[in-house]
Design a protein around this motif. Structure first.
Motif, PDB file in Angstrom:
ATOM      1  N   THR A  14       0.813  -1.210   0.002  1.00  0.00           N
ATOM      2  CA  THR A  14       0.041   0.068   0.104  1.00  0.00           C
ATOM      3  C   THR A  14       0.960   1.143  -0.021  1.00  0.00           C
ATOM      4  OG1 THR A  14      -1.701  -1.147   1.096  1.00  0.00           O
ATOM      5  CG2 THR A  14      -1.869   1.246   1.179  1.00  0.00           C
TER       6      THR A  14
ATOM      7  N   PHE B   1      -9.546  -0.812   0.072  1.00  0.00           N
ATOM      8  CA  PHE B   1      -8.616  -1.709   0.050  1.00  0.00           C
ATOM      9  C   PHE B   1      -9.144  -2.904  -0.561  1.00  0.00           C
ATOM     10  CE2 PHE B   1      -6.829   1.047   3.379  1.00  0.00           C
ATOM     11  CZ  PHE B   1      -5.333   1.002   3.265  1.00  0.00           C
TER      12      PHE B   1
ATOM     13  N   THR C  57      -5.535  -3.071   6.740  1.00  0.00           N
ATOM     14  CA  THR C  57      -5.438  -2.744   5.441  1.00  0.00           C
ATOM     15  C   THR C  57      -6.012  -3.670   4.257  1.00  0.00           C
ATOM     16  OG1 THR C  57      -3.220  -3.208   5.346  1.00  0.00           O
ATOM     17  CG2 THR C  57      -3.417  -1.044   5.777  1.00  0.00           C
TER      18      THR C  57
END
Length: 376
Positions: free
Chosen positions: A95, A234, A182
């Motif tokens: 990420t 996500f 996440t």
């Protein structure tokens, strides 16, 4: 290889020098965790190998961007050199650092917070270890291979957090002051509430939306919080080796299906993933819609497909011409989208961002703002 200069530049771009996250960003070698990745090119997904082009490697990994590291079941680490593919969709990534830090900031992490995070490449775990100390960090992922590789790379830079291969929606391996995911979920797993210590805090995103959810554990074992004003999206949690997506054959059939209803929209053509507030509102009402955008010259077509067989397609030429809509199945997907756009046009905003969140001890999650409410 002078990665430190690149890391310091990244830290300066993402946070201010006095931030507690500046030192972790400036001293963590992201390239260790992303030696290879998939880049979205003109001919599909193209493999990038850092060692083959060190300068491009440093530019990519020390920029504030997400790098895809797994397509379907295929890890970039395991792909053949110079591989190119049009198959598969992202199933794991590193990420963008700025978003990792944003999620950690929403967690309001204290110096002594025992924190559970999701693993992925291990870079976000490394940042947290630099910030808190490895003994306070637990990192989990459903992919045992990812956990193993991330553990080896963390070990190579002297970090040894607790790692576990487990389904984050199931029972968790300990108790924590903070849980930061996440990956996206719907609803919030009840196991998170059981694993949170009194007064603990969780941060995640709602699957299929751009909504960051934060909540603090309450005395009854539930939690209360809100939908933050920041946007983030996500990948959904997965329970197997890959996600299930409609095949190209399904979309081709949809493009030919005879409509049960046809009309001309009053609005310009919209691809919902380009408008996160609209997409989020639609996803809350109809979770699990798949989207497809195709273009032939100046003509664009947006397709929507729902698990119960409902479908819609809207086609327009140019950007000003209103699209012609065809839809069928048990639900009228484009009509649901139009109602949301009507509300946005009438009220100037949608109620999703800033909504209050209430989670019962068994995980029933309700959002409300003003007269609007939605239970996941």
């Amino acid at each position: 290889m002078d990665w430190q200069t690149h890391a310091r530049r990244l830290a300066d771009e993402v946070v201010r020098p006095e931030s507690r996250w500046h030192h972790p960003l400036a001293t963590t070698p992201r390239h260790v965790f992303v030696p290879r990745w998939w880049a979205d090119g003109d001919q599909g997904w193209e493999l990038r190998d850092g060692l083959a082009d060190p300068e491009a490697w440093m530019r990519a990994v020390y920029s504030d961007q997400t790098l895809v590291t797994r397509l379907g079941p295929l890890h970039a680490d395991d792909a053949e050199a110079d591989a190119t593919t049009t198959a598969g969709k992202p199933t794991s990534s590193s990420t963008l650092p700025g978003l990792v830090v944003t999620m950690y900031r929403h967690a309001v992490i204290a110096d002594d917070s025992r924190t559970l995070v999701t693993t992925g490449t291990g870079y976000g775990t490394a940042l947290l270890c630099r910030r808190l100390g490895e003994e306070r960090v637990t990192s989990v992922d459903v992919d045992a291979h990812l956990v193993k590789v991330a553990g080896e790379r963390l070990d190579s830079i002297g970090l040894h957090p607790h790692l576990a291969a487990c389904d984050i929606t199931g029972e968790l391996p300990g108790e924590y002051d903070r849980i930061v995911a996440t990956v996206s979920v719907r609803p919030v797993p009840a196991s998170w509430l059981r694993a949170l210590r009194p007064g603990g805090r969780l941060v995640t995103t709602i699957a299929g939306t751009g909504l960051i959810l934060t909540a603090n554990k309450t005395e009854d074992g539930g939690a209360t919080g809100r939908i933050e004003w920041d946007r983030a999206g996500f990948m959904r949690t997965r329970h197997g080796n890959d996600y299930e997506y409609p095949t190209d054959d399904v979309w081709e059939t949809l493009a030919q299906d005879e409509a049960e209803e046809t009309f001309t929209s009053r609005y310009p053509l919209l691809y919902p993933p380009d408008a996160w507030d609209v997409m989020s509102m639609l996803e809350l009402q109809l979770p699990g819609i798949d989207y497809r955008l195709s273009q032939d010259g100046d003509t664009r077509t947006v397709g929507l497909r729902y698990p119960d067989g409902s479908w819609a397609r809207a086609t327009a030429t140019g950007f000003l011409e209103p699209p012609v809509v065809h839809q069928g199945g048990p639900r009228r997907l484009w009509s649901a989208l139009e109602r949301i756009r009507n509300r946005l046009n009438r009220e100037g905003a949608l109620p999703v961002y800033g909504a209050r969140v209430t989670i019962t001890p068994d995980g029933v999650t309700t959002l409300n703002r003003g007269s609007w409410a939605c239970t996941l």
